[in-house]
Design a protein around this motif. Structure first.
Motif, PDB file in Angstrom:
ATOM      1  N   GLU A   1       0.839  -1.208   0.000  1.00  0.00           N
ATOM      2  CA  GLU A   1       0.000   0.000   0.000  1.00  0.00           C
ATOM      3  C   GLU A   1       0.870   1.253   0.000  1.00  0.00           C
ATOM      4  OE1 GLU A   1      -2.838  -0.317   3.182  1.00  0.00           O
ATOM      5  OE2 GLU A   1      -4.084  -1.733   2.062  1.00  0.00           O
ATOM      6  N   SER A   2       2.000   1.182   0.689  1.00  0.00           N
ATOM      7  CA  SER A   2       2.925   2.326   0.661  1.00  0.00           C
ATOM      8  C   SER A   2       3.367   2.593  -0.768  1.00  0.00           C
ATOM      9  CB  SER A   2       4.161   2.043   1.518  1.00  0.00           C
ATOM     10  OG  SER A   2       3.805   1.948   2.858  1.00  0.00           O
ATOM     11  N   ALA A   3       3.743   1.522  -1.473  1.00  0.00           N
ATOM     12  CA  ALA A   3       4.205   1.681  -2.852  1.00  0.00           C
ATOM     13  C   ALA A   3       3.116   2.318  -3.707  1.00  0.00           C
ATOM     14  CB  ALA A   3       4.619   0.337  -3.425  1.00  0.00           C
ATOM     15  N   ARG A   4       1.885   1.856  -3.551  1.00  0.00           N
ATOM     16  CA  ARG A   4       0.783   2.408  -4.354  1.00  0.00           C
ATOM     17  C   ARG A   4       0.572   3.876  -4.030  1.00  0.00           C
ATOM     18  NH1 ARG A   4      -3.143  -0.837  -6.442  1.00  0.00           N
ATOM     19  NH2 ARG A   4      -3.668   1.083  -7.544  1.00  0.00           N
ATOM     20  N   SER A   5       0.553   4.213  -2.740  1.00  0.00           N
ATOM     21  CA  SER A   5       0.295   5.608  -2.383  1.00  0.00           C
ATOM     22  C   SER A   5       1.447   6.513  -2.817  1.00  0.00           C
ATOM     23  CB  SER A   5       0.048   5.748  -0.884  1.00  0.00           C
ATOM     24  OG  SER A   5       1.239   5.574  -0.174  1.00  0.00           O
ATOM     25  N   LEU A   6       2.626   5.930  -3.021  1.00  0.00           N
ATOM     26  CA  LEU A   6       3.776   6.733  -3.463  1.00  0.00           C
ATOM     27  C   LEU A   6       3.797   6.926  -4.977  1.00  0.00           C
ATOM     28  CD1 LEU A   6       6.449   5.216  -1.074  1.00  0.00           C
ATOM     29  CD2 LEU A   6       5.657   7.576  -1.067  1.00  0.00           C
ATOM     30  N   GLY A   7       2.800   6.389  -5.647  1.00  0.00           N
ATOM     31  CA  GLY A   7       2.689   6.670  -7.082  1.00  0.00           C
ATOM     32  C   GLY A   7       2.856   5.471  -7.990  1.00  0.00           C
ATOM     33  N   ALA A   8       3.068   4.287  -7.425  1.00  0.00           N
ATOM     34  CA  ALA A   8       3.269   3.105  -8.272  1.00  0.00           C
ATOM     35  C   ALA A   8       1.922   2.481  -8.627  1.00  0.00           C
ATOM     36  CB  ALA A   8       4.134   2.079  -7.542  1.00  0.00           C
TER      37      ALA A   8
END
Lengths: 280, 346
Positions: free
Chosen positions: A164-171
């Motif tokens: 989820e961190s990766a997604r929220s960071l733009g991935a």
């Protein structure tokens, strides 16, 4: 308390040591049965080299096929909820428990000229019997489950919050998979692929039925030969124990060096998937 | 600077339902989301971040609806509980991740600048497993800020941090609010963090908003036992604790003034021994605190916390001594306010 701890340690060492002995003793018996000169001669024997090459080549294709099909399969099992998942998981484990002569027989029947798969392979011009494709097919059947299971466990172990961190960071989903999910699962997946490879090179039952002798064809253009397991089996059938032990020793040494290289590569950080666990 | 407006937002996670929630996130504003375990705090943050779809309501950015945008396009910095650092990437590559996935050519320079700003320059080559709790928190925040988010949502910022690390992180949050003017939504169980950083509070219970407002509203109207304890009420009694009790007893007196979820009051002060008042109890413990002595009395089966008045000559009460005291009726708070509609209205 300290004495209890020591007793526990002794028990652990005794149990682990017993198992390690069980692993080692048959190998020691192989290595000591044939004199070093015969082992060296076996290593220089062209027929042995051809059998080893075919085994490595076919098992390499089997590992690639496992990576292509089994890793996404493991991801699906780990990350998606669907009806009948328990049944699918049981089917995946089936090749591990089925006697492999039965596997060979089953594939043999499935590929008979009149059977649907036989008609399809004939139509596509992909001969299976006594070709490298037959070897690869058996190898994938018996070994791919290890990659499916290892991938499933590895993907399952990844903390959702990291993704989820990766997604929220733009991935996007694909970028997150390639940059976070896959690297984090890689260690377990590689362990599964190693097991897949090990299982593939050690397979004999199914290969004896489907491709005991391998003729040139498809991606294999070498001489007529067999896999190393079949080669060793044939020597044993002929009662040539010294040559049998020598050839086995050569292949064991090779397998050991491959495993050791991967482990050392991991520990040194040269292979990427354990870097987060290593210094600094 | 953008303003995010959340109106009537609802979402579900398995059987759990969140909402409706209303919220306005203005530049420089910090909102603390409070509630006991399972109240829906993390679900609220995950819904804002785009990981759970809205089943009703909407989220708007400067009036433009963004409810259906995927997480990667929301422009929201999400720091989950446990931080979600990438264990396989160094500190520097954690911080530069958001820039790398956007293909920014200044990824390295920008991440180095952030590392320096957060005092992480010397740790750039380390992996998260080799960092202390405070360092990990700073990496997580630096990483969330790398792509210039419009809003930061942070689940339990102070979890497992020592006092010093908390202080340092509090300063970072202050800086974020005053210089960057980025609105922050915090989930916290820590009153010190909540009151030192947040202007607005949102209290959840079983997925519903039970209080929305500023600190004064929170202190004056604790809606339930959780909030009452959170804001410092030491004497909090649920209905079960107030069952029974003879007529004229403290228990009966409190029960008459209790709400559906019980009643709370602060620590009454004792002016002198033996004290005066209609109630009396036996001293069961006496412990020093930064604010002075804290005295526990057993009264009618309840434990009542009291504090000797500053400068009082009563000294340290002996265990087992009987002390009389009174409770001001105006200090009582009936707990169990009706559930609000998300706009802070009953």
């Amino acid at each position: 308390m300290r004495r209890a701890g020591r007793h526990w340690l002794v028990l652990q060492v005794a149990l682990s040591g017993s198992l390690l002995l069980l692993f080692l003793l048959p190998l020691v018996a192989l290595f000591t049965y044939a004199p070093p000169s015969r082992i060296w001669a076996a290593a220089e024997n062209v027929q042995v080299q051809q059998a080893i090459w075919l085994t490595l080549y076919a098992s390499g294709i089997a590992v690639l096929a496992a990576a292509l099909f089994a890793i996404p399969f493991g991801y699906l099992l780990a990350r998606r909820r669907f009806r009948g998942r328990a049944v699918v998981e049981s089917v995946v484990a089936l090749p591990v428990v089925v006697p492999h002569l039965l596997v060979g027989l089953g594939l043999f029947l499935l590929l008979l000229p009149g059977a649907p798969l036989g008609r399809l392979t004939t139509y596509l011009g992909i001969p299976i019997y006594d070709t490298i494709w037959g070897v690869v097919l058996v190898m994938v059947f018996v070994s791919a489950p290890y990659t499916v299971l290892a991938s499933d466990l590895s993907f399952r172990a990844i903390d959702d919050r990291v993704l989820e961190s990766a997604r929220s960071l733009g991935a996007g989903p694909a970028t997150a998979f390639l940059t976070v999910t896959l690297p984090l699962a890689l260690r377990g997946i590689v362990a599964g692929l190693l097991l897949t490879w090990a299982r593939a090179v050690s397979e004999i039952g199914g290969i004896l039925i489907l491709a005991a002798v391998v003729y040139p064809g498809g991606p294999y253009s070498g001489p007529v030969t067999s896999t190393i397991s079949v080669y060793v089996y044939n020597l044993f059938q002929q009662g040539d124990l010294t040559d049998d032990a020598a050839v086995s020793s050569v292949f064991l040494l090779l397998a050991f060096v491959i495993f050791l290289a991967v482990r050392l590569g991991e520990r040194s950080g040269w292979l990427p998937w354990r870097r987060g666990e290593l210094e600094p | 600077m953008t303003t995010w407006t959340v109106e009537g937002m609802e979402s579900t996670l398995d059987e759990f339902r969140l909402g409706p929630v209303d919220l306005e996130l203005r530049p420089g504003q910090t909102v603390a989301v409070l509630g006991s375990s399972g109240a829906g705090k993390t679900t609220l943050l995950r819904t804002l971040a785009g990981f759970l779809p809205l089943t009703a309501g909407w989220i708007r950015r400067d009036g433009q609806e963004i409810s259906d945008l995927p997480p990667e396009r929301r422009g929201l910095g999400y720091v989950p509980q446990g931080l979600g650092l990438f264990p396989h990437r160094t500190v520097e590559r954690n911080v530069s991740y958001a820039l790398e996935v956007r293909g920014r050519t200044d990824a390295r320079a920008r991440s180095r600048a952030l590392l320096e700003r957060f005092g992480l320059g010397d740790l750039a080559a380390r992996y998260p497993a080799r960092l202390s709790g405070g360092e990990r928190q700073r990496v997580a925040l630096a990483r969330a800020l790398a792509a210039d988010p419009e809003v930061v949502v942070w689940d339990e910022p102070w979890q497992a941090l020592d006092v010093e690390a908390r202080h340092a992180l509090g300063e970072v949050l202050d800086d974020l609010r005053s210089t960057e003017r980025i609105p922050v939504v915090l989930v916290t169980h820590d009153p010190a963090l909540a009151f030192s950083t947040a202007e607005e509070f949102l209290v959840l219970r079983k997925g519903r908003v039970v209080l929305a407002g500023d600190a004064a509203r929170l202190l004056d109207h604790p809606p339930d036992a959780f909030v009452a304890r959170f804001v410092g009420f030491e004497n909090v009694y649920d209905p079960a604790a107030l069952a029974g009790g003879a007529s004229g007893s403290l228990v009966a007196w409190l029960r008459e003034r209790s709400g559906p979820d019980g009643v709370a009051f602060g620590r009454p002060t004792l002016s002198a021994l033996p004290g005066e008042g209609p109630w009396s109890g036996t001293v069961s413990s006496v412990r020093p605190t930064p604010e002075g002595l804290s005295v526990a009395l057993r009264v009618d089966g309840l434990t009542v916390m009291l504090r000797p008045e500053a400068g009082s000559s009563m000294g340290r009460p002996a265990l087992g001594a009987r002390i009389a005291f009174s409770v001001e009726e105006k200090s009582l708070h009936a707990l169990g306010s009706p559930v609000l509609d998300g706009r802070g209205k009953a």
